[in-house]
Enzyme design. Sequence first.
Site, PDB file in Angstrom:
ATOM      1  N   ASP A   1      -1.892  43.619 -58.255  1.00  0.00           N
ATOM      2  CA  ASP A   1      -2.752  44.798 -58.246  1.00  0.00           C
ATOM      3  C   ASP A   1      -1.831  46.002 -58.487  1.00  0.00           C
ATOM      4  O   ASP A   1      -0.626  45.925 -58.226  1.00  0.00           O
ATOM      5  CB  ASP A   1      -3.450  44.911 -56.896  1.00  0.00           C
ATOM      6  CG  ASP A   1      -4.269  46.181 -56.785  1.00  0.00           C
ATOM      7  OD1 ASP A   1      -5.089  46.432 -57.678  1.00  0.00           O
ATOM      8  OD2 ASP A   1      -4.048  46.934 -55.813  1.00  0.00           O
TER       9      ASP A   1
ATOM     10  N   ASP B   1      -3.033  44.757 -51.882  1.00  0.00           N
ATOM     11  CA  ASP B   1      -3.015  45.362 -50.548  1.00  0.00           C
ATOM     12  C   ASP B   1      -4.355  45.906 -50.101  1.00  0.00           C
ATOM     13  O   ASP B   1      -4.534  46.209 -48.934  1.00  0.00           O
ATOM     14  CB  ASP B   1      -1.983  46.495 -50.484  1.00  0.00           C
ATOM     15  CG  ASP B   1      -2.504  47.753 -51.174  1.00  0.00           C
ATOM     16  OD1 ASP B   1      -3.173  47.624 -52.219  1.00  0.00           O
ATOM     17  OD2 ASP B   1      -2.241  48.843 -50.664  1.00  0.00           O
TER      18      ASP B   1
ATOM     19  N   ASP C   1      -9.006  43.549 -52.796  1.00  0.00           N
ATOM     20  CA  ASP C   1      -8.153  42.462 -53.264  1.00  0.00           C
ATOM     21  C   ASP C   1      -8.395  41.163 -52.509  1.00  0.00           C
ATOM     22  O   ASP C   1      -7.903  40.110 -52.924  1.00  0.00           O
ATOM     23  CB  ASP C   1      -6.675  42.842 -53.115  1.00  0.00           C
ATOM     24  CG  ASP C   1      -6.304  44.033 -53.982  1.00  0.00           C
ATOM     25  OD1 ASP C   1      -6.868  44.150 -55.078  1.00  0.00           O
ATOM     26  OD2 ASP C   1      -5.472  44.843 -53.559  1.00  0.00           O
TER      27      ASP C   1
END
Length: 626
Positions: A326, A520, A524
Amino acid sequence: MTKLTKRQKKQLARILAGGALFAAGELLGLEGQLSLLFYLPAYLIVGGDVVLKAGKNILNGQVFDENFLMVLATFGAFALGAVSGGEYYPEAVGVMLFYQVGELFQNIAVGRSRQSIAALMDIRPDSANLEQEDGSLCTVSPEEVPVGGVIAVRPGEKIPLDGQVLSGASSLDTAALTGESVPREAAEGDSVISGCINLTGLLRIRVTKPYAESTVAKILDLVENSSSKKAKAENFITKFARWYTPAVTVCAAALALGLPLLGGFGWAEGISRALIFLVVSCPCALVISIPLSFFGGIGGASRCGILVKGGNYLEALARTGIVVFDKTGTLTRGRFEVASVHPQGRFDQNQLLELAALAESYSTHPISRSLQAACAGPLDAGRVADVEELPGHGVCAKVDGQAVAAGSEKLMRRLGIGAPPCNAPGTVVHLAVEGAYAGYIVIADEPKPDAAEAVRRLKECGVRKTVMLTGDAEAAAAGVAGRVGVDEYHAGLLPADKVAMVERLLAQKPPKTNLAFVGDGINDAPVLSRADVGIAMGALGSDAAIEAADIVLMDDAPAKIPLAIQIARKALRIVKENIVFALGVKALVLVLGALGLTNMWAAVFADVGVSVIAILNASRMLRARA
């Protein structure tokens, strides 16, 4: 030097006492049954507990284990000694003596591994100083502190619960959590997590989570339960030993009976070869060293601020060939700053910024916080109503009675509002007021200092592909991807799009190669669960991401990802080394013993010596460092 426990000291004392009697018997050179005066007491001192364990296990229906094999082999050697004038007494005592030496090595190695993980238990707070209504402090258990309560943490004390600093400033030692020695600063308004040590000033902290949901409680739970999730290699060895030991006993019996009946050998020779076969075949080296390798890997990783939830995840991480990141908060700092404001129509820069900040005032997203921080004065949340957050798009709200929409170009299209194309490097927040386009704000997010280094090291350690996924616009994604050096990136993704992209990458990956996803945020969590290995940036990440992940990086540093892979690969390499070495040596000595080309002392080395070497090899995992 690892300090011996009380139990280990007793075991060492028995070994030394039994060894002294054994050495005295050898030096005096007594023959026949007189030698029993030294060898029998030596055997009982050294091996008495093994005999008792074997007896208890037989009574409980657990016949075939290493205790049974050792007792059967040594009793057989004593029986042979009784009919051969004491010839085999030294072998009987020697087998048990060196078996106990191997057990002591095992206990010390496992103890070191447990200590490395138990060191994390030092983060468990003993008490909390709860502030009373009259301002006095009362020492209570952390479990008794309610959410919203105020605690005082003096210099030198652990922060017992997660919370927000009400007053005071200090430096915090986070080494037990992150493996990093550099203190972090905390001041009024900052969020702090439990387990850190307050170094300098007095802090008053308002508690935001009960103890059961605090960072320290979650970490301890992860560590304590890590041994329950075994790797494939561990499960294989457990099943292997369950079938292997009975099979070995049957083979030894066949050898003892078959050689005299079929090959013309005497009964003593057949039984002698069978006893060698029994001693060699003990699976201690594998049963002990393989779990120890994974356990040591988990302990070594924990000291580096990397929490692994089980040996199975360590094994999966070792086979990682694709790493998907990410962007926000993972490769970038997640600390957004307003770079430029571009109003249109009747609004000026300050008005546009204020409208955006008010519309986003109920969101905790880093972009929202950066908009609020950029406003000159305080924001009155009472001016905002009817807030609707649209994941992956933005926010719609009423500000001073006006309909305000703030978000991505997708949000503008969804509302039927024309927004000009914008290729500014950064995240672009478009605004519309009462259905009319009002301008856009560019927000920049810098890559983390170690992000590019982490990607480079991943490629050096054999990761075939690195991918970045983000919901940001193409221009912002391209800028970050170029700076950190990922192989490919995909921009403008909704949470569901990220899952679909990971599914596609999973379908394309080579066989026996795993995909790891690093994230995080709460968005996600679905992707972390879907990947072969989910890695959460834990210290500042969301609880949902930490729960969904298999591995947690406590200090949010991307550079810990290649370190985690290196630790996992080292653990798996040691496991393979021990399997090949142990089975190779045992197979060789088994064949030689069956052919009568070796003796009981070679069998002792093939069992105890191989076990000690395998344990020492596995103990190398305890030296993992950041």
